[in-house]
Design an enzyme around this catalytic site. Structure first.
Site, PDB file in Angstrom:
ATOM      1  N   ASN A 185       0.813  -1.221   0.000  1.00 13.42           N
ATOM      2  CA  ASN A 185       0.000   0.000   0.000  1.00 13.42           C
ATOM      3  C   ASN A 185       0.842   1.264   0.000  1.00 13.42           C
ATOM      4  O   ASN A 185       0.424   2.293  -0.529  1.00 13.42           O
ATOM      5  CB  ASN A 185      -0.970   0.004   1.191  1.00 13.42           C
ATOM      6  CG  ASN A 185      -0.300  -0.245   2.515  1.00 13.42           C
ATOM      7  OD1 ASN A 185       0.414  -1.235   2.673  1.00 13.42           O
ATOM      8  ND2 ASN A 185      -0.486   0.643   3.474  1.00 13.42           N
ATOM      9  N   HIS A 189       1.165  -8.673  -0.479  1.00 12.41           N
ATOM     10  CA  HIS A 189       1.395  -7.759   0.637  1.00 12.41           C
ATOM     11  C   HIS A 189       0.476  -7.982   1.840  1.00 12.41           C
ATOM     12  O   HIS A 189       0.932  -8.057   2.977  1.00 12.41           O
ATOM     13  CB  HIS A 189       1.301  -6.313   0.160  1.00 12.41           C
ATOM     14  CG  HIS A 189       1.725  -5.334   1.207  1.00 12.41           C
ATOM     15  ND1 HIS A 189       3.011  -5.301   1.711  1.00 12.41           N
ATOM     16  CD2 HIS A 189       1.040  -4.385   1.892  1.00 12.41           C
ATOM     17  CE1 HIS A 189       3.103  -4.372   2.641  1.00 12.41           C
ATOM     18  NE2 HIS A 189       1.920  -3.806   2.774  1.00 12.41           N
ATOM     19  N   HIS A 231      -4.428  -4.336  10.848  1.00 14.40           N
ATOM     20  CA  HIS A 231      -4.845  -4.761   9.503  1.00 14.40           C
ATOM     21  C   HIS A 231      -5.660  -6.048   9.560  1.00 14.40           C
ATOM     22  O   HIS A 231      -5.608  -6.869   8.655  1.00 14.40           O
ATOM     23  CB  HIS A 231      -3.627  -4.948   8.595  1.00 14.40           C
ATOM     24  CG  HIS A 231      -2.787  -3.714   8.478  1.00 14.40           C
ATOM     25  ND1 HIS A 231      -3.304  -2.516   8.067  1.00 14.40           N
ATOM     26  CD2 HIS A 231      -1.468  -3.493   8.728  1.00 14.40           C
ATOM     27  CE1 HIS A 231      -2.339  -1.600   8.062  1.00 14.40           C
ATOM     28  NE2 HIS A 231      -1.219  -2.170   8.467  1.00 14.40           N
ATOM     29  N   HIS A 284       2.893  -6.151   5.434  1.00 15.95           N
ATOM     30  CA  HIS A 284       1.811  -5.272   5.883  1.00 15.95           C
ATOM     31  C   HIS A 284       1.710  -5.167   7.403  1.00 15.95           C
ATOM     32  O   HIS A 284       1.652  -4.067   7.936  1.00 15.95           O
ATOM     33  CB  HIS A 284       0.489  -5.746   5.286  1.00 15.95           C
ATOM     34  CG  HIS A 284      -0.563  -4.681   5.206  1.00 15.95           C
ATOM     35  ND1 HIS A 284      -0.273  -3.375   4.912  1.00 15.95           N
ATOM     36  CD2 HIS A 284      -1.930  -4.746   5.349  1.00 15.95           C
ATOM     37  CE1 HIS A 284      -1.407  -2.667   4.891  1.00 15.95           C
ATOM     38  NE2 HIS A 284      -2.407  -3.475   5.148  1.00 15.95           N
ATOM     39  N   HIS A 298       3.362  -5.297  10.950  1.00 14.60           N
ATOM     40  CA  HIS A 298       4.764  -5.089  11.309  1.00 14.60           C
ATOM     41  C   HIS A 298       5.212  -5.996  12.442  1.00 14.60           C
ATOM     42  O   HIS A 298       5.562  -5.553  13.534  1.00 14.60           O
ATOM     43  CB  HIS A 298       5.008  -3.613  11.635  1.00 14.60           C
ATOM     44  CG  HIS A 298       4.654  -2.730  10.479  1.00 14.60           C
ATOM     45  ND1 HIS A 298       4.390  -1.401  10.598  1.00 14.60           N
ATOM     46  CD2 HIS A 298       4.513  -3.019   9.159  1.00 14.60           C
ATOM     47  CE1 HIS A 298       4.100  -0.898   9.415  1.00 14.60           C
ATOM     48  NE2 HIS A 298       4.158  -1.861   8.532  1.00 14.60           N
TER      49      HIS A 298
HETATM   50 FE   LIG Z   1       1.495  -2.216   4.217  1.00 12.85          FE
END
Ligand SMILES: [Fe+2]
Ligand SMILES: *[C@@H]1O[C@H](CO)[C@@H](O)[C@H](O)[C@H]1NC(C)=O
Ligand SMILES: *[C@@H]1O[C@H](CO)[C@@H](O)[C@H](O)[C@H]1NC(C)=O
Ligand SMILES: *[C@@H]1O[C@H](CO)[C@@H](O)[C@H](O)[C@H]1NC(C)=O
Ligand SMILES: *[C@@H]1O[C@H](CO)[C@@H](O)[C@H](O)[C@H]1NC(C)=O
Ligand SMILES: *[C@@H]1O[C@H](CO)[C@@H](O)[C@H](O)[C@H]1NC(C)=O
Ligand SMILES: *[C@@H]1O[C@H](CO)[C@@H](O)[C@H](O)[C@H]1NC(C)=O
Length: 456
Positions: A229, A314, A324, A351, A353
């Site tokens: 992203n 991703h 996410h 994506h 972390h």
């Molecule tokens: Fe990301």
């Protein structure tokens, strides 16, 4: 929604929670102090090479479908300069020259890029070290790379795996650990490169610093790119409305060689691996270009030739962090049945972390009337790895969903990288290393058995 339906859903969720508890390991390891601040512009790792218009931000990637071509890319800051690459098998001796015409620049808001060169070297021999030279006169710079072994079922090969790297002090540690270990022969990169978009108007100078920062690895081995992203660079307020413009202008991939119509999804063969790259941020619904391409692409992976089927994307499909959460769900619903049918070995995503590894599970039985919506153990399913732990400016994901779901085998909120080491057609070893300051420690590791050749 009708109230009784909500009640039924709540009961169903409660049952699922009970059914799903007692998952795998949540690592208790917590790193003390690791502020995720970007290294300043004047950092040593961002320093441009000496000399007027010297080539910088050098990076290479596979340039065809089988590993006999390399795309070399670089930037000259002041003028186009020479497009010629001199290369050969002997240090300091030019055997061949590649003459290329491709030099591009782009504008983004009030930024104008340097001169971005892309040049493909063709017809290389397999398993061979090549030296190459960019620039001319006093600003000639030399690098080298090694081509992969010929595509074949027992060609051993070692991949590094990273994601969500950015350009913080932590990113620098991750890269240093990967490079100094010296084991990886190419990198599978799961998206989110520079995080230039963290700054006002997506300060594009941070793409340039990132290119210089990574040169110590990207100039010497192929990085296989997937878009995240943070590659979107989409700011309609200042009329920057072409998603992925900086990324696709700076980073080329050999998408046409796999019949793709977009650099955001493509495939390559490398040694004994068949690697499919997907885009979480491009349409993938039925009849879309990516959907149609993937449908005819997956069966092309001939496991007698390339036993290891690897997917790089991703946004993770199996993620039990509180970050996410379920963002990858729409793509999972569309493509997971194909992954299981085609026995994908492993899926790398970024994506989130942190690090997470799944069990071999699938969740493909559900239909709108049967209520089967819980992941189940499935030996034909891939192992899902989340490796968005490169160390970027947004910091670590450190909040999990509790209890840890059954499908989650291991999760840890540290930065790091991984090594995926293919030994032969049946065995590959995977190891994830957490950053511990100057050293990196194995956090999680396992042997993977190939889904085609050793499915038990
Ligand atoms: Fe990301
Ligand atoms: C980044 O890491 C390299 C290698 O360890 C080191 O030489 C360099 O000083 C580091 N740079 C910064 C800004 O931390
Ligand atoms: C190649 O050339 C560089 C720069 O002229 C020199 O420093 C280096 O020693 C040479 N290496 C070999 C192997 O000849
Ligand atoms: C671009 O705009 C930003 C924000 O207005 C400003 O700080 C910067 O100096 C400008 N850069 C150039 C090259 O004009
Ligand atoms: C698959 O690869 C093997 C080994 O290279 C080859 O013999 C076979 O013909 C290929 N199959 C197809 C359908 O291309
Ligand atoms: C972690 O996530 C839960 C659920 O979303 C939330 O209630 C909690 O406040 C979060 N904890 C922290 C430390 O962010
Ligand atoms: C494949 O590699 C594994 C791990 O190194 C080894 O145990 C196994 O014997 C190898 N298989 C063959 C056929 O060489």
């Amino acid at each position: 929604m009708d109230k009784s339906l909500i009640k039924i859903l709540l009961v169903a969720i409660a049952i699922n929670l009970v059914a799903l508890c007692n998952g795998g390991i949540t690592s208790p390891y917590v790193r003390g102090v690791d502020p995720s601040t970007d290294m300043p512009f004047n950092s040593d790792v961002f320093r441009p090479p000496k000399g007027y218009n010297a080539p910088q931000q050098v990076h290479i990637t596979q340039g065809d479908h089988i590993g006999r071509s390399v795309i070399v890319s670089w930037v000259t800051p002041s003028e186009p300069g020479t497009n010629i690459i001199q290369y050969g098998k002997v240090h300091n001796k030019t055997e061949f020259e590649a003459h290329c015409n491709e030099v591009v620049t782009y504008k983004f808001y009030n930024y104008t890029s340097g001169f971005i060169h892309h040049c493909t070297i063709h017809n290389l021999q397999y398993n061979t070290r090549y030296f190459y030279q960019l620039g001319s006169g006093e600003v000639t710079r030399q690098f080298h790379f090694k081509t992969p072994p010929e595509v074949g079922p027992d060609a051993p090969y070692t991949f590094g795996v990273m994601g969500d790297l950015g350009q913080t002090y932590n990113s620098n540690e991750t890269v240093e650990h990967y490079v100094s270990k010296g084991r990886g022969q190419a990198v599978l990169f799961a998206g989110d490169l520079s995080y230039a978009d963290h700054y006002p108007f997506n300060d594009q100078r941070r793409w340039d610093t990132w290119g210089r920062f990574l040169e110590r690895s990207t100039a010497y081995q192929s990085w296989i790119w997937a878009a995240g992203n943070h590659e979107l660079d989409y700011i309609p307020e200042v009329l920057e409305t072409t998603p992925f413009k900086p990324y696709t202008t700076r980073y080329h991939v050999p998408y046409e060689a796999s019949g793709s119509t977009s650099p955001l999804w493509y495939s390559i063969k490398r040694a004994s691996a068949y690697i499919i790259v997907l885009s979480s941020y491009s349409s993938f619904g039925k009849y879309t270009p990516q959907y149609n391409w993937l449908k005819q692409e997956l069966p092309k992976a001939n496991r007698s030739e390339t036993p290891w089927l690897i997917v790089l994307l991703h946004s993770p499909w199996y993620n039990s962090y509180n970050y996410h959460y379920m963002e990858g769900e729409t793509m999972r619903v569309m493509f997971e049945p194909w992954f299981v049918q085609n026995k994908v070995d492993i899926v790398f995503a970024g994506h989130v972390h942190g690090y997470e590894r799944s069990e071999r599970v699938s969740n493909i039985e559900y239909s709108i009337v049967n209520g089967k919506c819980t992941p189940v153990s499935n030996p034909s399913a891939p192992v899902y790895i989340t490796i968005g732990d490169g160390g970027n400016i947004e910091g670590r994901a450190n909040n999990f969903t509790e209890p840890q779901p059954d499908y989650s085998a291991y999760r840890e909120a540290s930065f790091g990288h991984a090594i995926f080491d293919i030994k032969n057609r049946t065995h590959a070893h995977f190891a994830w290393y957490r950053n511990l300051g100057k050293v990196a420690d194995v956090g999680d590791s396992l042997w993977l058995h190939n889904r085609h050749w050793l499915p038990q």
